[in-house]
Design a protein around this motif. Structure first.
Motif, PDB file in Angstrom:
ATOM      1  N   LEU A 164       0.853  -1.179   0.000  1.00 49.48           N
ATOM      2  CA  LEU A 164       0.000   0.000   0.000  1.00 49.48           C
ATOM      3  C   LEU A 164       0.891   1.232   0.000  1.00 49.48           C
ATOM      4  O   LEU A 164       1.778   1.368   0.847  1.00 49.48           O
ATOM      5  N   VAL A 165       0.658   2.132  -0.969  1.00 53.10           N
ATOM      6  CA  VAL A 165       1.449   3.347  -1.113  1.00 53.10           C
ATOM      7  C   VAL A 165       0.546   4.550  -0.907  1.00 53.10           C
ATOM      8  O   VAL A 165      -0.551   4.617  -1.493  1.00 53.10           O
ATOM      9  N   VAL A 166       0.974   5.494  -0.075  1.00 53.37           N
ATOM     10  CA  VAL A 166       0.194   6.697   0.200  1.00 53.37           C
ATOM     11  C   VAL A 166       1.106   7.916   0.089  1.00 53.37           C
ATOM     12  O   VAL A 166       2.149   7.954   0.738  1.00 53.37           O
ATOM     13  N   ARG A 167       0.701   8.870  -0.723  1.00 57.69           N
ATOM     14  CA  ARG A 167       1.437  10.140  -0.791  1.00 57.69           C
ATOM     15  C   ARG A 167       0.625  11.199  -0.050  1.00 57.69           C
ATOM     16  O   ARG A 167      -0.503  11.521  -0.433  1.00 57.69           O
ATOM     17  N   VAL A 168       1.205  11.714   1.035  1.00 59.91           N
ATOM     18  CA  VAL A 168       0.511  12.673   1.888  1.00 59.91           C
ATOM     19  C   VAL A 168       1.057  14.071   1.617  1.00 59.91           C
ATOM     20  O   VAL A 168       2.272  14.293   1.650  1.00 59.91           O
ATOM     21  N   ASP A 169       0.149  15.001   1.355  1.00 67.17           N
ATOM     22  CA  ASP A 169       0.504  16.397   1.085  1.00 67.17           C
ATOM     23  C   ASP A 169      -0.215  17.275   2.113  1.00 67.17           C
ATOM     24  O   ASP A 169      -1.335  17.732   1.891  1.00 67.17           O
ATOM     25  N   PRO A 170       0.409  17.511   3.274  1.00 71.94           N
ATOM     26  CA  PRO A 170      -0.256  18.289   4.317  1.00 71.94           C
ATOM     27  C   PRO A 170      -0.590  19.712   3.889  1.00 71.94           C
ATOM     28  O   PRO A 170      -1.588  20.279   4.357  1.00 71.94           O
ATOM     29  N   ALA A 171       0.228  20.301   3.023  1.00 73.26           N
ATOM     30  CA  ALA A 171      -0.036  21.671   2.601  1.00 73.26           C
ATOM     31  C   ALA A 171      -1.368  21.781   1.875  1.00 73.26           C
ATOM     32  O   ALA A 171      -2.086  22.775   2.014  1.00 73.26           O
ATOM     33  N   ARG A 172      -1.700  20.795   1.098  1.00 72.67           N
ATOM     34  CA  ARG A 172      -2.977  20.771   0.380  1.00 72.67           C
ATOM     35  C   ARG A 172      -4.070  20.023   1.135  1.00 72.67           C
ATOM     36  O   ARG A 172      -5.227  20.005   0.716  1.00 72.67           O
ATOM     37  N   GLY A 173      -3.693  19.357   2.253  1.00 69.15           N
ATOM     38  CA  GLY A 173      -4.675  18.577   2.983  1.00 69.15           C
ATOM     39  C   GLY A 173      -5.199  17.416   2.173  1.00 69.15           C
ATOM     40  O   GLY A 173      -6.394  17.106   2.196  1.00 69.15           O
ATOM     41  N   MET A 174      -4.297  16.739   1.447  1.00 70.49           N
ATOM     42  CA  MET A 174      -4.716  15.681   0.531  1.00 70.49           C
ATOM     43  C   MET A 174      -3.779  14.482   0.648  1.00 70.49           C
ATOM     44  O   MET A 174      -2.580  14.632   0.851  1.00 70.49           O
ATOM     45  N   ALA A 175      -4.361  13.285   0.526  1.00 69.48           N
ATOM     46  CA  ALA A 175      -3.592  12.045   0.479  1.00 69.48           C
ATOM     47  C   ALA A 175      -4.052  11.237  -0.728  1.00 69.48           C
ATOM     48  O   ALA A 175      -5.253  11.166  -1.015  1.00 69.48           O
ATOM     49  N   VAL A 176      -3.090  10.637  -1.447  1.00 74.63           N
ATOM     50  CA  VAL A 176      -3.385   9.819  -2.616  1.00 74.63           C
ATOM     51  C   VAL A 176      -2.929   8.394  -2.325  1.00 74.63           C
ATOM     52  O   VAL A 176      -1.776   8.172  -1.925  1.00 74.63           O
ATOM     53  N   TYR A 177      -3.837   7.434  -2.546  1.00 71.09           N
ATOM     54  CA  TYR A 177      -3.603   6.045  -2.176  1.00 71.09           C
ATOM     55  C   TYR A 177      -3.579   5.150  -3.410  1.00 71.09           C
ATOM     56  O   TYR A 177      -4.281   5.389  -4.384  1.00 71.09           O
TER      57      TYR A 177
END
Length: 399
Positions: A258-271
């Motif tokens: 499972l791969v998750v890219r977390v972007d706190p600046a945008r408040g978004m996570a892509v799984y």
């Protein structure tokens, strides 16, 4: 056992010893089995004492009228048991024999056997020596097995280690628990990779099977992941590359990931998922839910076909990634297992480390039926000096 029965009785006793002593790989259980056998067949009281790194003996098993063993114990001779007459508190005589527990020229402890009246005959002493020798072999085997398993656990912990440093705008906690007290090296792993613009790539994976081969493949998958992550691809494309490279090696075992890219600046996570169980998100109020991430085939199959899911994530949410050992139980359906996870309630303001503790305790991870790897992350206010390379807060060039 009666000395009058002679060799026939001795043979029966030895056959029973072979059947009853050493039924498990637990050294203390072996000692209890030895003491029980001796009281049933030879003596009124028996005790088994094990030695550790030094010469100190710890009594780990005792059966029968153990008061007969009070007082200084005779010192065992490696070649021949020592039989002495000990005085008891009531003035009566007790005959005590001390025999070493030996195997491969190593002394692991001693066994004490006592009779209230009368000594031990030669056949009885021979049976006692045989039983002690048998138990010593099993104790030695258990200790070598425990040492080998500890080496395996140390190797696994060295390979898993802690996940890499995420950006400071993520708070992270993780835990790895090997399979029970008799762990084999496994293929569970997790990783965190810093990307540009304050983003972090989180990964959890599980190579199928156990043993050294699984650990080697796990390390290979982790190395490939680090190399691909440097290209800043989207999560589903990271899986696509990992799958293609891994499928080219016919000896590599399949793995879920499972791969998750977390972007706190945008408040978004892509799984993106390669056959892995869904992540869970716990809100600030403590409630949990599973994310419906599209599931592609495990890595190493060469099939591909991975999709991405984008979901908002904020500082009030904690994301939980885990391997199947945390939730799966042979006795229940996987949907029931996952429901137990989301039924857990976190305390208000729980930090990632608190979430890990609650999940592991609530699902009894210490007694899981497989290795367990758990990672919990929560966005937090970003520090300007720690946003990574560049000043753009976009999603990078790999989408």
């Amino acid at each position: 056992m009666s000395e009058r029965d002679g060799p026939a009785s001795r043979l029966r006793a030895m056959e029973e010893a072979l059947e009853r002593i050493g039924t498990s790989s637990d050294e203390r259980e072996t000692c209890r089995e030895l003491a029980g056998f001796l009281v049933r067949t030879l003596c009124d009281a028996a005790a088994v004492e094990l030695s550790g790194g030094g010469a100190v003996h710890e009594r780990v098993a005792a059966e029968g009228a153990t008061g007969l063993l009070d007082g200084p114990a005779p010192t065992p001779d490696p070649d021949r048991p020592v039989q002495v007459r000990e005085g008891r508190g009531d003035g009566a005589a007790a005959h005590v024999v001390s025999v070493p527990l030996t195997a491969r020229d190593e002394v692991h402890g001693r066994v004490l056997a006592a009779r209230a009246h009368g000594g031990f005959g030669e056949d009885e002493l021979a049976t006692l020596r045989f039983a002690a020798r048998l138990a010593g072999i099993h104790v030695g085997h258990a200790r070598r097995l425990a040492a080998a398993e500890q080496t395996a656990v140390d190797l696994q912990m060295a390979l898993v280690t802690e996940p890499g440093r995420p950006h400071p705008n993520l708070e992270i906690a993780s835990r790895y628990l090997p399979l029970g007290g008799r762990a084999l090296v496994g293929g569970d792993w997790f990783e965190a990779v810093r990307l540009h613009f304050g983003r972090t790539l989180l990964v959890v994976g599980d190579v199928m099977g156990h043993g050294l081969d699984a650990a080697v493949d796990m390390n290979a998958y982790r190395a490939v992941l680090r190399e691909i992550a440097a290209t800043d691809l989207a999560p589903h494309r990271v899986l696509r590359q990992m799958d293609a490279l891994s499928a080219a090696d016919e000896t590599r075992r399949p793995a879920t990931c499972l791969v998750v890219r977390v972007d706190p600046a945008r408040g978004m996570a892509v799984y993106a998922s390669a056959g892995h169980l869904p992540p869970a998100v716990f809100t600030g109020g403590g409630a949990g839910e599973l994310l419906d991430v599209p599931v592609g085939p495990p890595l190493g199959t060469g099939i591909g076909g991975y999709e991405a899911l984008a979901r908002p994530i904020g500082p009030e949410q904690t994301l939980l990634l885990y391997t199947d050992g945390l939730v799966e139980r042979r006795s229940e359906d996987i949907d029931t297992s996952l429901a137990r996870l989301t039924a857990l309630r976190m305390s208000a303001g729980a930090r990632p480390v608190d979430v890990v503790d609650t999940v592991c305790d609530g699902l009894d991870a210490l007694h899981a039926e497989d290795d367990v790897a758990v990672v919990a992350v929560r966005p937090r206010p970003r520090q300007p000096q720690d946003t990574g390379t560049g000043t753009d807060s976009g999603t990078g060039t790999g989408d």
